[in-house]
Design a protein around this motif. Structure first.
Motif, PDB file in Angstrom:
ATOM      1  N   MET A   2       1.013   4.230  -2.851  1.00  0.00           N
ATOM      2  CA  MET A   2       0.894   5.665  -2.558  1.00  0.00           C
ATOM      3  C   MET A   2       2.084   6.436  -3.134  1.00  0.00           C
ATOM      4  O   MET A   2       1.910   7.518  -3.693  1.00  0.00           O
ATOM      5  CB  MET A   2       0.796   5.906  -1.050  1.00  0.00           C
TER       6      MET A   2
ATOM      7  N   LYS B 271       1.583   6.730  -6.887  1.00  0.00           N
ATOM      8  CA  LYS B 271       0.571   7.736  -7.204  1.00  0.00           C
ATOM      9  C   LYS B 271       1.140   9.141  -6.986  1.00  0.00           C
ATOM     10  O   LYS B 271       0.889  10.053  -7.789  1.00  0.00           O
ATOM     11  CB  LYS B 271      -0.674   7.518  -6.331  1.00  0.00           C
TER      12      LYS B 271
ATOM     13  N   LEU C 135       0.519  12.531  -0.181  1.00  0.00           N
ATOM     14  CA  LEU C 135       0.602  11.087  -0.403  1.00  0.00           C
ATOM     15  C   LEU C 135       1.982  10.549  -0.039  1.00  0.00           C
ATOM     16  O   LEU C 135       2.098   9.474   0.545  1.00  0.00           O
ATOM     17  CB  LEU C 135       0.305  10.753  -1.868  1.00  0.00           C
TER      18      LEU C 135
ATOM     19  N   GLU D 285       2.996   5.025   6.556  1.00  0.00           N
ATOM     20  CA  GLU D 285       2.621   3.620   6.327  1.00  0.00           C
ATOM     21  C   GLU D 285       3.850   2.720   6.393  1.00  0.00           C
ATOM     22  O   GLU D 285       3.815   1.673   7.007  1.00  0.00           O
ATOM     23  CB  GLU D 285       1.960   3.452   4.956  1.00  0.00           C
TER      24      GLU D 285
ATOM     25  N   GLN E 224       2.169  10.403   3.678  1.00  0.00           N
ATOM     26  CA  GLN E 224       1.342   9.297   4.145  1.00  0.00           C
ATOM     27  C   GLN E 224       2.033   7.957   3.898  1.00  0.00           C
ATOM     28  O   GLN E 224       1.981   7.066   4.748  1.00  0.00           O
ATOM     29  CB  GLN E 224       0.009   9.338   3.398  1.00  0.00           C
ATOM     30  N   SER E 225       2.689   7.822   2.776  1.00  0.00           N
ATOM     31  CA  SER E 225       3.373   6.568   2.476  1.00  0.00           C
ATOM     32  C   SER E 225       4.543   6.347   3.427  1.00  0.00           C
ATOM     33  O   SER E 225       4.828   5.220   3.815  1.00  0.00           O
ATOM     34  CB  SER E 225       3.861   6.530   1.022  1.00  0.00           C
TER      35      SER E 225
ATOM     36  N   ARG F 160       0.839  -1.209   0.000  1.00  0.00           N
ATOM     37  CA  ARG F 160       0.000   0.000   0.000  1.00  0.00           C
ATOM     38  C   ARG F 160       0.870   1.253   0.000  1.00  0.00           C
ATOM     39  O   ARG F 160       0.592   2.210  -0.724  1.00  0.00           O
ATOM     40  CB  ARG F 160      -0.905  -0.017   1.224  1.00  0.00           C
TER      41      ARG F 160
END
Length: 62
Positions: free
Chosen positions: A13, A16, A43, A50, A46-47, A9
């Protein structure tokens, strides 16, 4: 979710975010360029979170 799923995931990200960055570079509209750059940054951030969560083994660090 498995660690592989979390890292997958995060990779999605990042991919993207890269696409958004490239679209921003190609955009001639300054507002659109800024929006795309901001989305890409969010993003990417956020990655990173993660990826960090996926690497966490649940033990407190000292």
């Amino acid at each position: 979710m498995s660690i592989a799923g979390e890292s997958g995931r995060a990779q999605q990200m990042r991919d993207k975010a890269q696409q958004l960055s490239e679209a921003a570079e190609q955009s001639t509209d300054p507002r659109r360029r800024q929006r795309l750059q901001e989305k890409a940054r969010k993003l990417q951030d956020q990655s990173e979170v993660e990826r960090g969560l996926g690497a966490d083994d649940g033990r407190p660090s000292r």
